[in-house]
Motif scaffolding. Structure first.
Motif, short mmCIF file in Angstrom:
data_model
loop_
_atom_site.label_atom_id
_atom_site.label_comp_id
_atom_site.label_asym_id
_atom_site.label_seq_id
_atom_site.Cartn_x
_atom_site.Cartn_y
_atom_site.Cartn_z
N ASN A 203 0.62 -1.32 0.38
CA ASN A 203 0.11 -0.08 0.26
C ASN A 203 0.77 1.74 -0.23
O ASN A 203 1.52 1.52 0.90
N VAL A 204 0.79 2.38 -0.65
CA VAL A 204 1.96 3.35 -1.38
C VAL A 204 1.17 4.45 -0.84
O VAL A 204 -0.09 4.97 -0.94
N THR A 205 1.45 5.74 -0.03
CA THR A 205 1.20 6.23 0.42
C THR A 205 1.82 7.90 0.20
O THR A 205 3.34 7.49 -0.16
N LEU A 206 1.42 8.54 0.22
CA LEU A 206 1.69 10.19 -0.50
C LEU A 206 1.51 11.76 1.39
O LEU A 206 0.47 11.60 0.54
N ARG A 207 2.55 11.67 1.40
CA ARG A 207 2.40 12.51 2.56
C ARG A 207 1.32 11.65 3.52
O ARG A 207 0.30 12.56 4.34
N ASN A 208 1.23 10.94 3.73
CA ASN A 208 0.60 9.91 5.23
C ASN A 208 -0.39 9.15 4.57
O ASN A 208 -1.61 9.45 5.71
N GLY A 249 -9.50 11.80 -4.62
CA GLY A 249 -8.36 11.93 -4.35
C GLY A 249 -7.96 12.30 -3.35
O GLY A 249 -6.82 13.15 -3.36
N GLY A 250 -9.26 13.17 -2.80
CA GLY A 250 -9.10 14.18 -1.50
C GLY A 250 -7.56 14.49 -0.87
O GLY A 250 -7.63 15.53 -0.66
N THR A 251 -7.38 13.01 0.02
CA THR A 251 -7.15 13.67 1.01
C THR A 251 -5.00 13.70 0.69
O THR A 251 -4.71 13.40 1.62
N SER A 252 -4.99 13.74 -0.66
CA SER A 252 -3.38 12.92 -1.35
C SER A 252 -3.62 13.82 -2.95
O SER A 252 -4.67 14.01 -3.27
N GLY A 253 -2.77 13.61 -3.03
CA GLY A 253 -2.56 14.09 -4.59
C GLY A 253 -2.34 12.05 -5.63
O GLY A 253 -3.75 11.46 -5.05
N SER A 681 -14.20 15.97 11.14
CA SER A 681 -13.01 17.18 10.34
C SER A 681 -11.77 15.96 10.38
O SER A 681 -11.14 15.00 11.57
N SER A 682 -10.34 16.20 9.93
CA SER A 682 -9.32 16.18 9.94
C SER A 682 -8.37 17.19 9.39
O SER A 682 -8.66 18.05 8.40
N PHE A 683 -7.29 17.29 9.20
CA PHE A 683 -5.99 18.21 9.46
C PHE A 683 -4.54 17.53 9.32
O PHE A 683 -4.64 17.43 9.89
N VAL A 684 -3.43 17.08 7.88
CA VAL A 684 -2.47 17.71 8.09
C VAL A 684 -1.55 18.42 7.94
O VAL A 684 -2.29 18.73 6.79
N LEU A 756 -1.99 5.82 12.79
CA LEU A 756 -2.34 4.98 11.86
C LEU A 756 -3.32 6.28 11.22
O LEU A 756 -4.23 7.25 11.66
N SER A 757 -3.26 6.01 9.54
CA SER A 757 -4.33 6.38 9.02
C SER A 757 -6.51 6.70 9.13
O SER A 757 -6.60 5.27 9.50
#
Length: 878
Positions: A203-208, A249-253, A681-684, A756-757
């Protein structure tokens, strides 16, 4: 001093590993010099009709080793067609040329021409693959021939294609020279790409966060471990996509996997094979044939894998009575074999119009076998224990088929173009999972009870995309882009559990577990953007509009469910400022969407693992993310490149894991159900630093560092907020070019303690959905973290034969045996710690041979004699 300072910044993050990536252009593998083509049209200045049989010559000034003087050499030529069109093929990209046009009764034209490739090997804005293709197919426009000579401005070339193009809004990683991933899959490639992290299951993550995966610019039903690394041209990393791109794919690119394709005249190809230390083999071949109006290409790859995993779980469960403690040891071996193929054709209708079609296909089978030993202590006033052994054997298969039809037309005005394409993807999969549980009075006694169940499942999916784009330069420094897109997705899934009847020896269907589920999703979109470049300022504003709807149905009960969003708006703003001494600033803002996936929506209850009972939520709504990013880039005199990005993402209607208690209808016991909800909600927010260095003529270095933190706001009774803390990861990649055509690559990564995500991924790692995941007691709650870990990969390569057309390489992953996962998770119902390790120290030996000859005279051509004579003078290298 500046280079030493920035190098020290990234080395001080604590990394002790090193890796690859040559940063100069140049062909590190000794491949053929990159070539392109010029084309255009000659027109009578008075009648505006095409001029037939005009002589076209392409001239380059070269050094003559005999006379030791420079002289003009004709490297290409032809006579124009009846409509005045001409085309010159196989022109080396990096050079300056003069185009000479002569015709009886007309004045001779001499024009300086070249390929306008803005590659920026040192940085300054990475160029995507589609832009590169546009550059190597150079439209020189219409030449109006009259009795007055007119000149065109000289077009110059700045640099060759680098391995890593580092841009202020995009990174492009070229796969060809990444020898640490040779013979592997796209997952192995991603492990060595800056900004990306990959877990044990691929599983790939970009900026978590999990990015949107595209193949050749379009969504795909393929998973990354189903795409061979040898079929990939490059990986495009877009951290904050503009309105031109799909808003999903809102939370990442976006990660765009660009597959290999060539259009060189003649024929060329390659052959490769490999074997690993577990006696699994792979191989593949590519072929390309180009002659006049047709370009044909095909590739095929096969590969086998043997994956070995171990793990253990410690878990305290407080739901129900009594409180229990679980100790679980897991061992798994999975064998698999897969194939992937691709074929296509380009038909050059005219010099400016191209019709392309391609098809990709793949399939395979996988057989994971997992053995788990479980000790459960029931904490009554007097402690009691139960022992069991669970064996799971799965047999599964999948098939993929994708087709694409594309039309592209370039107008005489440079940069103006229109494209239209249709993309279709389909997939189907089946699996059968036999689960046998043996219960013992003690770990050393014989089993007193055996329980067997079988899970059978299958699924199908189809994706159709219609899209058209128009680009129109208004002036040399401004342009407008327009586009429309329609996406139609459909899927269905069937699952059922069967329990063995001890008296008859037959498996009996459990009606309550049977499910037949189908869904349809429709997304309609349109976008427009306008960009303008001022003196040192530039801006781009865009707006994307999307309407989406989702419908699903449980066919067994005829129970429908749906959600619909009539119209959503996704604006984007990009501002850039060029500073002195090769420096640039950029600020951008975008709004994006993340729609729930199939597994998150599916109402099917998967109880194959009683520790992790999972069920989707068909009532989920999409989440919306607003992203801000500010970047600074500095290019040094030696073309070293430093990039710093500060980013912030805020997500509303967050999709997150949620746990609730329920009563098992079979045995009446209270258990935990893992599902999904829309939380608050959340933020990073974080800071990413990337530095490319040419340490010496033989040592190239890329360093990447990412510091980030996140906060999840969840308004759920009896569930505390997720603790917030800072995390970071660093990655170093090196290439050492040694004498005698030897190359060594080292890549290393360190990941600190990481939250954890919140959303989970809703499915497994690419083979069998979620079957294997539960067997290892994967964390199923948003509350928790992953402990720190690190790894080092290495590769060695030797090139030989004329022009380095053959190579032998040896790569090894996780050479220090440290790539492991330690996960801690908590909820009001349990506390859990999981350890896992998978596939350490696997060696792979690879052989690669390139063949071909880029010579137009290999084919019968119908050109005139003068054209043939001119073409014979072309100097082409391989």
């Amino acid at each position: 001093m500046k280079k030493v300072f920035f190098s020290s910044v990234l080395f001080c993050v604590g990394l002790i590993t090193s890796a690859q990536f040559p940063m100069n252009g140049g062909n590190q593998s000794g491949a053929a010099q990159m070539t392109g083509r010029f084309y255009g049209k000659t027109i009578d200045a008075i009648s505006n009709k095409g001029i037939e049989a005009a002589s076209i010559q392409l001239i380059q000034n070269k050094f003559d080793s005999v006379t030791r003087k420079r002289k003009d050499v004709v490297i290409g030529g032809m006579l124009t067609k009846p409509n005045g069109e001409f085309i010159l093929e196989n022109i080396p990209l990096f050079g300056q040329y003069k185009l000479k046009i002569t015709a009886i009764g007309y004045t001779t034209i001499d024009k300086s021409v070249g390929f306008d490739i803005k590659m920026n090997a040192g940085g300054g804005g990475a160029t995507d693959f589609s832009s590169l293709l546009n550059s190597v197919d150079k439209d020189l426009g219409n030449f109006k021939i009259e009795h007055e000579e007119k000149t065109l401005s000289t077009v110059t070339v700045t640099s060759a294609k680098p391995l890593l193009q580092l841009g202020i809004d995009k990174k492009i990683f070229s796969v060809d020279n990444s020898i640490v991933s040779l013979g592997g899959t796209a997952v192995d490639v991603m492990r060595n790409v800056p900004s990306l992290t990959v877990d044990l299951d691929g599983n790939v993550t970009l900026r978590n966060n999990s990015p949107q995966i595209f193949v050749d610019g379009r969504p795909t039903t393929l998973q990354l471990d189903q795409i061979p690394a040898d079929a990939i041209e490059s990986i495009e990393i877009i951290t904050n996509p503009s309105a031109k791109y799909d808003a999903s794919g809102g939370t990442s690119g976006i990660l765009n996997v660009v597959l290999k394709k060539t259009k060189k005249v003649g024929f060329n190809g390659s052959f490769r094979t490999n074997v690993d230390s577990r006696a699994k083999v792979g191989g593949g071949a590519d072929i390309n044939i180009r002659q006049q109006k047709l370009n044909l290409f095909a590739s095929a790859n096969i590969f086998q894998r043997k994956s070995i995993s171990t793990g253990n779980t410690e878990r305290t469960t407080t739901v129900g009575f009594p409180i229990t403690e679980l100790h679980q040891d897991d061992n798994s071996i999975m064998t698999s074999s897969m194939a992937f193929g691709r074929a296509g054709v380009d038909f050059f209708i005219t010099n400016r119009s191209t019709l392309s079609a391609n098809v990709s296909f793949g399939g395979g089978n996988f057989s994971p076998k997992t053995s788990s030993d479980l000790l459960i202590d029931s904490l009554f006033p007097i402690k009691t224990s139960s022992y069991s052994e669970r064996n799971s054997t799965t047999n599964g298969s999948f098939n993929h088929l994708g087709t694409q039809l594309n039309f592209k037309h370039n107008f005489p005005k440079a940069g103006r173009e229109v494209t239209a394409d249709v993309t279709m993807n389909s997939r189907d999969n089946t699996n059968s999972n036999l689960i046998e549980s043996n219960f013992f009075a003690s770990p050393t006694s014989s089993s007193f009870y055996t329980f067997k169940q079988q899970q059978n499942g299958s699924g199908k999916g189809k994706n159709v995309i219609l899209q058209s784009d128009f680009v129109n330069p208004i002036t040399e420094k401004s342009k407008i882009e327009l586009g429309i897109r329609a996406s139609f997705n459909s899927s269905n899934s069937t699952n059922a559990f069967y329990i063995l009847n001890q008296s008859t020896g037959l498996f009996v269907l459990q009606p309550a577990s049977e499910i037949n589920y189908e869904s349809e999703e429709q997304i309609l979109a349109g976008y427009t953007s306008f960009s303008k470049q001022l003196t040192n300022w530039g801006y781009q504003v865009g707006l994307r509009m999307e309407s989406s709807s989702y419908k699903g149905k449980l066919l067994k009960t005829n129970e429908p469910f749906s959600n619909k969003f009539p119209l959503s708006f996704f604006p984007s703003i990009f501002l850039s400022k060029k500073l002195k001494k090769e420096q640039e600033l950029q600020f951008n803002f975008t709004r994006r969407i993340n729609r729930p996936n199939f597994f998150q929506l599916s109402p099917f209850t998967d109880s194959s693992d009683f520790l992790n009972i999972n069920k989707g939520n068909p009532g989920l709504n999409p989440e919306f993310t607003s992203s801000l990013e500010a970047s600074y880039q500095k290019i040094f005199e030696n073309r070293d490149n430093f990039l710093a990005s500060l980013y912030y993402k805020n997500t509303q209607n967050l999709i997150t894991r949620f746990q609730e208690k329920f009563i098992d209808p079979v045995n009446g016991k209270e258990k935990i159900l893992n599902t999904y909800i829309n939380a608050n909600s959340s933020f990073v927010t974080g800071l990413e630093l990337t530095l490319k260095n040419k340490i010496s003529t033989w040592w190239d270095l890329t360093s990447n560092f990412n510091l980030f933190t996140s906060k999840i706001n969840i308004d759920i009774p009896n569930q505390s907020a997720q603790k917030q803390f800072a995390s970071w990861f660093g990655k170093i990649n090196n290439t050492f070019k040694l004498p005698k055509n030897f190359t060594i690559q080292l890549s290393g990564e360190y990941q600190s303690k990481t939250i954890l995500s919140p959303g989970g991924r809703g499915g497994g790692g690419g083979f069998g959905g979620g079957q294997m995941m539960g067997m290892f007691g994967q964390a199923s709650n948003a509350q928790g973290y992953v402990r720190s870990n690190y790894f080092v990969d290495a590769a060695f390569k030797f090139e030989f034969l004329k022009n380095k057309t053959a190579s032998i390489s040896l790569n090894v992953n996780d050479i220090l045996n440290t790539r492991r996962t330690y996960t801690h998770s908590e909820s009001p119902y349990f506390t859990q710690d999981v350890f896992r390790q998978r596939d350490p120290q696997v060696f792979r030996l690879n052989f690669n041979w390139r063949f071909g000859k880029f010579d137009t005279n290999l084919f019968k051509r119908k050109n005139l004699k003068s054209e043939r004579e001119n073409m014979n003078n072309m100097e082409m290298n391989f």
